[in-house]
Scaffold this active site. Structure first.
Site, mmCIF file in Angstrom:
data_model
loop_
_atom_site.group_PDB
_atom_site.id
_atom_site.type_symbol
_atom_site.label_atom_id
_atom_site.label_comp_id
_atom_site.label_asym_id
_atom_site.label_seq_id
_atom_site.Cartn_x
_atom_site.Cartn_y
_atom_site.Cartn_z
ATOM 1 N N HIS A 10 -24.520 34.288 4.597
ATOM 2 C CA HIS A 10 -23.114 34.511 4.247
ATOM 3 C C HIS A 10 -22.253 33.295 4.588
ATOM 4 O O HIS A 10 -21.299 32.979 3.877
ATOM 5 C CB HIS A 10 -22.536 35.762 4.918
ATOM 6 C CG HIS A 10 -21.156 36.045 4.404
ATOM 7 N ND1 HIS A 10 -20.933 36.681 3.211
ATOM 8 C CD2 HIS A 10 -19.939 35.663 4.872
ATOM 9 C CE1 HIS A 10 -19.634 36.709 2.970
ATOM 10 N NE2 HIS A 10 -19.003 36.103 3.962
ATOM 11 N N ASP A 20 -19.679 31.349 2.119
ATOM 12 C CA ASP A 20 -18.306 30.964 2.429
ATOM 13 C C ASP A 20 -18.090 29.461 2.211
ATOM 14 O O ASP A 20 -17.070 29.043 1.654
ATOM 15 C CB ASP A 20 -17.979 31.286 3.900
ATOM 16 C CG ASP A 20 -17.670 32.756 4.124
ATOM 17 O OD1 ASP A 20 -17.348 33.476 3.159
ATOM 18 O OD2 ASP A 20 -17.742 33.183 5.302
ATOM 19 N N HIS A 47 -13.809 28.968 7.954
ATOM 20 C CA HIS A 47 -12.899 28.649 6.854
ATOM 21 C C HIS A 47 -11.934 27.505 7.180
ATOM 22 O O HIS A 47 -11.655 26.666 6.332
ATOM 23 C CB HIS A 47 -12.099 29.884 6.455
ATOM 24 C CG HIS A 47 -12.957 30.938 5.849
ATOM 25 N ND1 HIS A 47 -13.709 30.706 4.719
ATOM 26 C CD2 HIS A 47 -13.224 32.202 6.218
ATOM 27 C CE1 HIS A 47 -14.385 31.804 4.419
ATOM 28 N NE2 HIS A 47 -14.109 32.721 5.317
HETATM 29 ZN ZN LIG Z 1 -17.030 35.385 3.704
#
Ligand SMILES: [Zn+2]
Length: 305
Positions: free
Chosen positions: A233, A237, A260
């Protein structure tokens, strides 16, 4: 020629916003060459927000964009699905600030894109090819891009949790590998953080239906889709956040404990380091035909509710 692509026809779905818990309508519409990927809030008129680093908004737990007071949040899973299936041009309509979380992965978006079909345009696609390394670090979080003939990602994560100490994976990202190995990997969170998020009015739409939740002694969901679903995952991202440079990237992305904030800060840095890349056309063999790859981990019925 490696031509730009858009969708063959428009396609819609309904889901909920992870943080607001509100119902959201999402529509993907075909767009002309060089239009790029743009979001439009149908509840706020016709102001578009292009999906580029120039419109990055505050990053908290997900990646947000804004322009002229119009904002969209949690864009990264949808952007990862679009860039990995070679959709260069698309108008994304939302009637709410958040892209629906769906099942916490990119698989439902891959399903939607396959439903819409893909149309080849007549304008060549440009890729951003890395020719010199670019690197960035913040404490023990690191991210870098190195020259490579393909788009590859190496990601490693480490947590102080008995079930998730260290995971690492390297993958060459093609449409096929993304659809099979990355798109179905769901977002994850720790049970101890869920209460804190709720107290701050976040994750109101979060549930075991759209995230893996790690308790002290086990995964609260019944089963993982992959043994190393967590690091997969994180690759998802990173692919979505890197799409904000505005071109598919050719290079080897290496990230350790990033998130992020670092992914998107790095995406902005890439565009500033103009000596480290050049724009090229048709650098490698054509992508696998769209629709040829079955999607794992997504029930079409989920898209209908
Ligand atoms: Zn994510």
């Amino acid at each position: 020629m490696d031509a730009q692509r858009t969708l063959r026809r428009q396609v819609s779905c309904v889901g909920i916003g992870l943080h607001s818990g509100n119902k959201v309508n999402l529509t993907l519409r075909p767009a002309p060459a060089d239009f790029g990927v743009r979001f439009r809030r149908t509840d706020l008129g016709d102001h578009d927000v292009p999906a580029t680093v120039h419109h990055l908004a505050g990053i908290q737990l997900a990646t947000g964009l804004s322009r002229n007071d119009v904002s969209v949040e949690t864009v990264e899973h949808l952007l990862a699905a679009l860039v990995s299936t070679g959709i260069d041009n698309v108008l994304i309509e939302l009637n709410s600030p958040e892209v629906p979380i769906m099942d916490g992965s990119a698989a439902p978006f891959i399903y939607l894109i396959h439903e819409a079909g893909v149309k080849r345009l007549t304008t060549p696609r440009k890729y951003l090819k890395i020719v010199r390394p670019i690197a960035m670090s913040r404490g023990d979080k690191r991210i870098a891009l190195y020259p490579s003939d393909h788009f590859k990602v190496t990601y490693s994560i480490s947590y102080d949790h008995p079930l998730l100490r260290h995971q690492s994976r390297t993958l060459r990202i093609t449409e096929e590998s993304f659809v099979e190995d990355i798109a179905p990997a769901r977002t994850f969170t720790f049970l101890k953080d869920v209460e804190m998020l709720r107290q701050n009015g976040l994750a109101l739409g979060g549930s075991l239906e759209n995230a893996i939740v790690l308790g002290e002694t086990g995964v609260l969901n019944n089963a993982l889709r992959f043994e190393d679903e967590f690091v997969r995952h994180k690759i998802l991202d990173a692919v979505g956040d890197l799409a904000l440079v505005g071109y598919p990237v050719i290079g080897h992305l290496v990230a350790h404990r990033a998130g992020h904030a670092l992914h998107t800060e790095f995406a902005a840095k890439i565009l500033e380091e103009t000596h480290a890349w050049r724009l090229v056309e048709a650098p490698f063999e054509p992508l696998v035909p769209i629709g040829a790859i079955p999607v794992k981990g997504v029930a079409p019925a989920r898209l209908a509710n």
